[in-house]
Design a protein around this motif. Structure first.
Motif, PDB file in Angstrom:
ATOM      1  N   LEU A  24       0.852  -1.179   0.000  1.00  0.00           N
ATOM      2  CA  LEU A  24       0.000   0.000   0.000  1.00  0.00           C
ATOM      3  C   LEU A  24       0.893   1.235   0.000  1.00  0.00           C
ATOM      4  O   LEU A  24       1.916   1.266   0.692  1.00  0.00           O
ATOM      5  CB  LEU A  24      -0.899   0.036   1.237  1.00  0.00           C
ATOM      6  CG  LEU A  24      -1.689  -1.223   1.588  1.00  0.00           C
ATOM      7  CD1 LEU A  24      -2.431  -1.017   2.900  1.00  0.00           C
ATOM      8  CD2 LEU A  24      -2.656  -1.576   0.480  1.00  0.00           C
ATOM      9  N   VAL A  29       0.615   5.197   0.937  1.00  0.00           N
ATOM     10  CA  VAL A  29      -0.241   6.231   1.503  1.00  0.00           C
ATOM     11  C   VAL A  29       0.455   7.571   1.339  1.00  0.00           C
ATOM     12  O   VAL A  29       1.642   7.722   1.637  1.00  0.00           O
ATOM     13  CB  VAL A  29      -0.567   5.952   2.992  1.00  0.00           C
ATOM     14  CG1 VAL A  29       0.694   5.820   3.840  1.00  0.00           C
ATOM     15  CG2 VAL A  29      -1.482   7.035   3.556  1.00  0.00           C
ATOM     16  N   VAL A  89       1.263  11.134   2.418  1.00  0.00           N
ATOM     17  CA  VAL A  89       1.298  11.840   3.700  1.00  0.00           C
ATOM     18  C   VAL A  89       1.830  13.249   3.485  1.00  0.00           C
ATOM     19  O   VAL A  89       2.947  13.436   2.986  1.00  0.00           O
ATOM     20  CB  VAL A  89       2.190  11.107   4.732  1.00  0.00           C
ATOM     21  CG1 VAL A  89       2.213  11.869   6.055  1.00  0.00           C
ATOM     22  CG2 VAL A  89       1.702   9.687   4.951  1.00  0.00           C
ATOM     23  N   SER A 142      -3.517  14.366   6.730  1.00  0.00           N
ATOM     24  CA  SER A 142      -3.073  13.015   6.411  1.00  0.00           C
ATOM     25  C   SER A 142      -3.423  11.965   7.443  1.00  0.00           C
ATOM     26  O   SER A 142      -3.324  10.763   7.156  1.00  0.00           O
ATOM     27  CB  SER A 142      -1.552  13.018   6.202  1.00  0.00           C
ATOM     28  OG  SER A 142      -1.185  13.945   5.212  1.00  0.00           O
ATOM     29  N   ALA A 181      -5.856   9.219   6.289  1.00  0.00           N
ATOM     30  CA  ALA A 181      -5.290   8.334   5.276  1.00  0.00           C
ATOM     31  C   ALA A 181      -4.369   7.297   5.913  1.00  0.00           C
ATOM     32  O   ALA A 181      -4.393   6.118   5.539  1.00  0.00           O
ATOM     33  CB  ALA A 181      -4.530   9.152   4.232  1.00  0.00           C
ATOM     34  N   VAL A 182      -3.551   7.721   6.870  1.00  0.00           N
ATOM     35  CA  VAL A 182      -2.667   6.779   7.559  1.00  0.00           C
ATOM     36  C   VAL A 182      -3.489   5.760   8.345  1.00  0.00           C
ATOM     37  O   VAL A 182      -3.197   4.561   8.321  1.00  0.00           O
ATOM     38  CB  VAL A 182      -1.693   7.533   8.490  1.00  0.00           C
ATOM     39  CG1 VAL A 182      -0.846   6.542   9.290  1.00  0.00           C
ATOM     40  CG2 VAL A 182      -0.780   8.456   7.675  1.00  0.00           C
ATOM     41  N   ALA A 188      -4.911   3.284   5.860  1.00  0.00           N
ATOM     42  CA  ALA A 188      -3.881   2.407   5.311  1.00  0.00           C
ATOM     43  C   ALA A 188      -3.492   1.328   6.315  1.00  0.00           C
ATOM     44  O   ALA A 188      -3.327   0.150   5.948  1.00  0.00           O
ATOM     45  CB  ALA A 188      -2.657   3.223   4.899  1.00  0.00           C
ATOM     46  N   VAL A 236       3.086  -1.069   4.235  1.00  0.00           N
ATOM     47  CA  VAL A 236       2.635   0.298   3.975  1.00  0.00           C
ATOM     48  C   VAL A 236       3.839   1.193   3.732  1.00  0.00           C
ATOM     49  O   VAL A 236       4.740   1.273   4.571  1.00  0.00           O
ATOM     50  CB  VAL A 236       1.818   0.861   5.156  1.00  0.00           C
ATOM     51  CG1 VAL A 236       1.408   2.311   4.889  1.00  0.00           C
ATOM     52  CG2 VAL A 236       0.590   0.003   5.424  1.00  0.00           C
ATOM     53  N   ALA A 274       4.758   5.011   3.341  1.00  0.00           N
ATOM     54  CA  ALA A 274       4.254   6.372   3.514  1.00  0.00           C
ATOM     55  C   ALA A 274       5.115   7.310   2.685  1.00  0.00           C
ATOM     56  O   ALA A 274       6.311   7.494   2.959  1.00  0.00           O
ATOM     57  CB  ALA A 274       4.290   6.762   4.983  1.00  0.00           C
ATOM     58  N   VAL A 295      -3.502   5.003  -1.134  1.00  0.00           N
ATOM     59  CA  VAL A 295      -4.414   5.520  -0.117  1.00  0.00           C
ATOM     60  C   VAL A 295      -4.150   7.007   0.079  1.00  0.00           C
ATOM     61  O   VAL A 295      -2.999   7.426   0.221  1.00  0.00           O
ATOM     62  CB  VAL A 295      -4.248   4.779   1.229  1.00  0.00           C
ATOM     63  CG1 VAL A 295      -5.303   5.255   2.233  1.00  0.00           C
ATOM     64  CG2 VAL A 295      -4.340   3.262   1.029  1.00  0.00           C
ATOM     65  N   ALA A 296      -5.201   7.799   0.079  1.00  0.00           N
ATOM     66  CA  ALA A 296      -5.076   9.240   0.303  1.00  0.00           C
ATOM     67  C   ALA A 296      -6.331   9.732   1.004  1.00  0.00           C
ATOM     68  O   ALA A 296      -7.394   9.112   0.915  1.00  0.00           O
ATOM     69  CB  ALA A 296      -4.869   9.996  -1.009  1.00  0.00           C
TER      70      ALA A 296
END
Length: 287
Positions: A6, A8, A10, A16, A19-20, A23, A34, A36, A128-129
């Motif tokens: 994933l 994400v 940030v 953010s 979103a975190v 994720a 993940v 970032a 992911v956002a």
């Protein structure tokens, strides 16, 4: 296939955090890694746009302030990410992650945010956002569009308050479009694990019959689904679609993004733009 990686996006902590959170929730569900991504703006790229007649000393002062602000923003974003990983019990790694184990990594890149997001997003299973918010400075529409239109990957939009579970009850917005078909394909890991899947169709009769074909397709993946229909309302589908998701108790909406041109949606509005600003649940979009 599961989501093994994933990415994400940030930026500032204010924008953010959701979103975190989303994720990490997805990562625990699929044992994902993940990454970032924080993009630092390069203030030197703005020099050609600065007013003529400014002295070299003035330009250097402006650059110094901009670089300090960028460093402060990155430090706050990293602190937020580290804190949320600790709270979720997710290990932060520096090197290559182990397959099948939940982990996370922070990395920074300097450049234009939409260009960096597009480039790095192409090697992630899911991006992911945070969705657009009137109270937050980011993400910009350009960044979301880059993730959705220039990566070939699906985008998971996180609302301001993501649910504790994502994908327990999934709703598919189905118009029979290519974009919706791609979203369904990208969402199969969620759909195969969902307790309930609802197909929400609207538009012409052709789309309604296509919804039955979609149900048959899902059944081949051992995914049972329920079908509901909405009357066609032209471009004004966003609000009724959100209401329909709330009615079935969905914690994930799967839909195609920008089935009409971006310019037309910017001028006339449209479902994608409405969802980008107002969805109260996570939305998995694909183009």
């Amino acid at each position: 296939m599961d989501y093994r990686k994933l990415m994400v996006v940030v930026g500032s902590p204010e924008a953010s955090g959701p979103a975190v959170d989303a994720a990490l929730t997805v990562a625990r569900k699929f044992d994902s890694h993940v990454e970032a991504l924080h993009v630092r703006a390069d203030p030197r790229q703005a020099i050609p746009y600065m007013g003529e007649g400014m002295s070299g000393a003035m330009v250097e002062d402006i650059l110094r302030v901009a670089e300090k602000e960028a460093a402060d923003r990155a430090a706050k974003g990293r602190a937020l990410f580290d804190e949320k990983c600790r709270a979720a019990g997710v290990e932060i790694v520096e090197g290559a992650p182990a397959s099948g184990k939940v982990s996370a990594r922070w990395y920074e890149v300097t450049g234009r945010e939409e260009e960096v997001v597009a480039r790095h997003g192409r090697v992630a299973d899911l991006i992911v956002a945070a969705r657009k918010s009137e109270s937050a400075e980011i993400p910009s529409t350009a960044v979301l569009e880059a993730a959705l239109l220039e990566t070939g990957r699906a985008l998971l939009l996180a609302p301001p308050t993501p649910p504790a579970e994502i994908g327990g009850t999934a709703a598919i917005a189905w118009l029979g479009s290519v974009e919706a078909a791609r979203a369904v394909g990208a969402a199969l890991p969620f759909l195969s694990r969902a307790k309930e899947v609802h197909v929400i169709a609207w538009g012409e009769q052709e789309s309604s019959s296509s919804a039955q074909e979609l149900q048959n397709y899902l059944a081949l993946h051992d995914i049972e689904s329920r079908l509901s229909t909405m009357e066609s309302m032209g471009a004004d589908v966003g609000e009724p679609l959100i209401a329909e998701c709330k009615g079935v108790g969905a914690d994930l909406l799967v839909m195609g993004g920008y089935t009409r041109s971006r310019l037309r949606q910017m001028i006339l509005g449209g479902t994608t733009n409405h969802i980008l600003h107002h969805a109260a649940i996570p939305v998995l979009m694909a183009h």
